[in-house]
Design a protein around this motif. Structure first.
Motif, PDB file in Angstrom:
ATOM      1  N   HIS A   1       6.237  -5.739   6.400  1.00  0.00           N
ATOM      2  CA  HIS A   1       6.649  -4.876   5.291  1.00  0.00           C
ATOM      3  C   HIS A   1       7.969  -5.314   4.678  1.00  0.00           C
ATOM      4  CE1 HIS A   1       3.717  -1.438   5.707  1.00  0.00           C
ATOM      5  NE2 HIS A   1       3.483  -2.143   6.806  1.00  0.00           N
TER       6      HIS A   1
ATOM      7  N   ASP B   1       2.184  -4.977   3.299  1.00  0.00           N
ATOM      8  CA  ASP B   1       2.240  -4.021   2.197  1.00  0.00           C
ATOM      9  C   ASP B   1       3.254  -4.473   1.167  1.00  0.00           C
ATOM     10  OD1 ASP B   1       0.383  -2.238   3.155  1.00  0.00           O
ATOM     11  OD2 ASP B   1       1.716  -0.515   3.150  1.00  0.00           O
TER      12      ASP B   1
ATOM     13  N   ASP C   1       8.325  -2.084  -0.243  1.00  0.00           N
ATOM     14  CA  ASP C   1       7.972  -3.101   0.744  1.00  0.00           C
ATOM     15  C   ASP C   1       7.753  -4.456   0.070  1.00  0.00           C
ATOM     16  OD1 ASP C   1       8.262  -1.445   2.944  1.00  0.00           O
ATOM     17  OD2 ASP C   1       6.168  -0.820   2.941  1.00  0.00           O
TER      18      ASP C   1
END
Length: 360
Positions: free
Chosen positions: A169, A121, A135
């Motif tokens: 992330h 992400d 992220d």
């Protein structure tokens, strides 16, 4: 055309010109079609065609735009007839005033870049000259984030939200911090036993890690960012993901990290404000996220899934896709579209993509 319609026309033209000329990154695939918010009864209006997006979700390079008024770029302006100078000057003044008003409105627009980082992400938000990174994707995305920030001339990230410390992330945040400084860093935890998160902490240097409480928030230009989850703390990093909504005028985005059913149910029980026009789908569209009850409360018009092509997890799951379809959301996937860019003035939202086309 009414005065209001003319205003909207000028804004749309200025917005399109801004998107086309802001950054010089070429080599993009054309977008064939545009997705816009349907009329919600709250003043949201549909948008027209949008420009193709360049590599990494930046707008197409200058020179690709069509020439206005039907003329070629080499056409010379006709000289003014005798006695027309004063009228022409007045018209130019009115045009300058209109352009200034349009530029002021454009400065308050919110741009959300859902960057294609493969199986991970990453979203970069800009509004009113301020920046927020949510992220950073996996570690292998570090160089990509570095390049994007450099291309956009972003040497300072006013805010970074690391939804949780999992490598897919947080890993790429190190690359971002290798180019840009950070003002405020939010995360669901202050420490975690992974090399990726340890690297992020090293690059942060003296910038502290802030664990926000539900209800905390900050302004991003004219937009407002508010933390709405997790409603309860947990040792599970996914279910403990920070969840935030971003509002500008009548348009809202909801970012859910890797939140699953447990976190979704806790937010629903706590009465969190979850309704949003654009949902960043939780946990890459896994079967254990985006439950029917949660989607009914969010009621998204668009659902962005950040996911790697042919990933070993089977994301997005057929069950999640079926639930998104049942709630009427248009699904935008980074494995299909590449980076997806949303631009809103607080009334409607326009989308761009680096490849493929947007299906309405």
């Amino acid at each position: 055309m009414t005065a209001g319609g003319a205003g909207r026309h000028r804004f749309a033209a200025a917005l399109l010109a801004l998107l086309l000329s802001a950054f010089a990154l070429g080599g993009c695939s054309a977008v064939q079609g545009a997705a816009s918010l349907p009329d919600t009864g709250a003043g949201a209006a549909g948008s027209g065609e949008v420009a193709a997006a360049g590599p990494d979700g930046t707008p197409a390079a200058p020179g690709e735009e069509a020439t206005s008024n039907g003329g070629s770029s080499g056409d010379a302006a006709a000289p003014a007839a005798p006695g027309e100078g004063e009228a022409s000057g007045a018209a130019d003044g009115a045009s300058d005033a209109a352009a200034a008003a349009d530029n002021a409105a454009a400065a308050d627009q919110l741009t959300v870049r859902f960057i294609d980082v493969g199986q991970g992400d990453c979203a970069l938000l800009t509004c009113g000259g301020e920046t927020l990174l949510i992220d950073g994707g996996p570690s292998e995305a570090s160089s990509k984030l570095y390049s994007i920030l450099k291309s956009l001339g972003i040497s300072r990230l006013d805010y970074i939200i690391c939804t949780h410390p999992d490598e897919d992330h947080c890993g790429g945040i190190s690359g971002a911090l290798n180019f840009a400084s950070c003002g405020t860093f939010f995360c669901s935890v202050t420490e975690h036993d992974t090399r990726a998160f340890a690297s992020v902490l090293r690059y942060l240097g003296q910038v502290p890690v802030t664990v926000p409480a539900v209800g905390d928030g900050f302004s991003l230009g004219a937009a407002q960012v508010t933390f709405v989850g997790p409603a309860q703390r947990t040792c599970d990093t996914n279910e403990g993901s920070l969840v935030c909504r971003v509002d500008l005028g009548e348009v809202s985005f909801l970012f859910t990290g890797d939140a699953g059913e447990e976190s979704e149910e806790a937010m629903l029980a706590a009465g969190a404000q979850l309704d949003a026009d654009v949902l960043k789908v939780g946990h890459h569209g896994s079967a254990g996220s985006s439950t029917e009850r949660f989607l009914a409360d969010v009621a998204p018009d668009y659902a962005v899934i950040s996911v790697g092509a042919g990933n070993s997890y089977g994301h997005p799951a057929d069950e999640a896709l079926a639930r998104l379809a049942a709630c009427g959301a248009t699904v935008l996937r980074t494995d299909v579209l590449g980076s997806v860019v949303a631009v809103t003035d607080g009334r409607d939202v326009q989308f761009q993509s680096t490849k493929g086309k947007l299906e309405n």
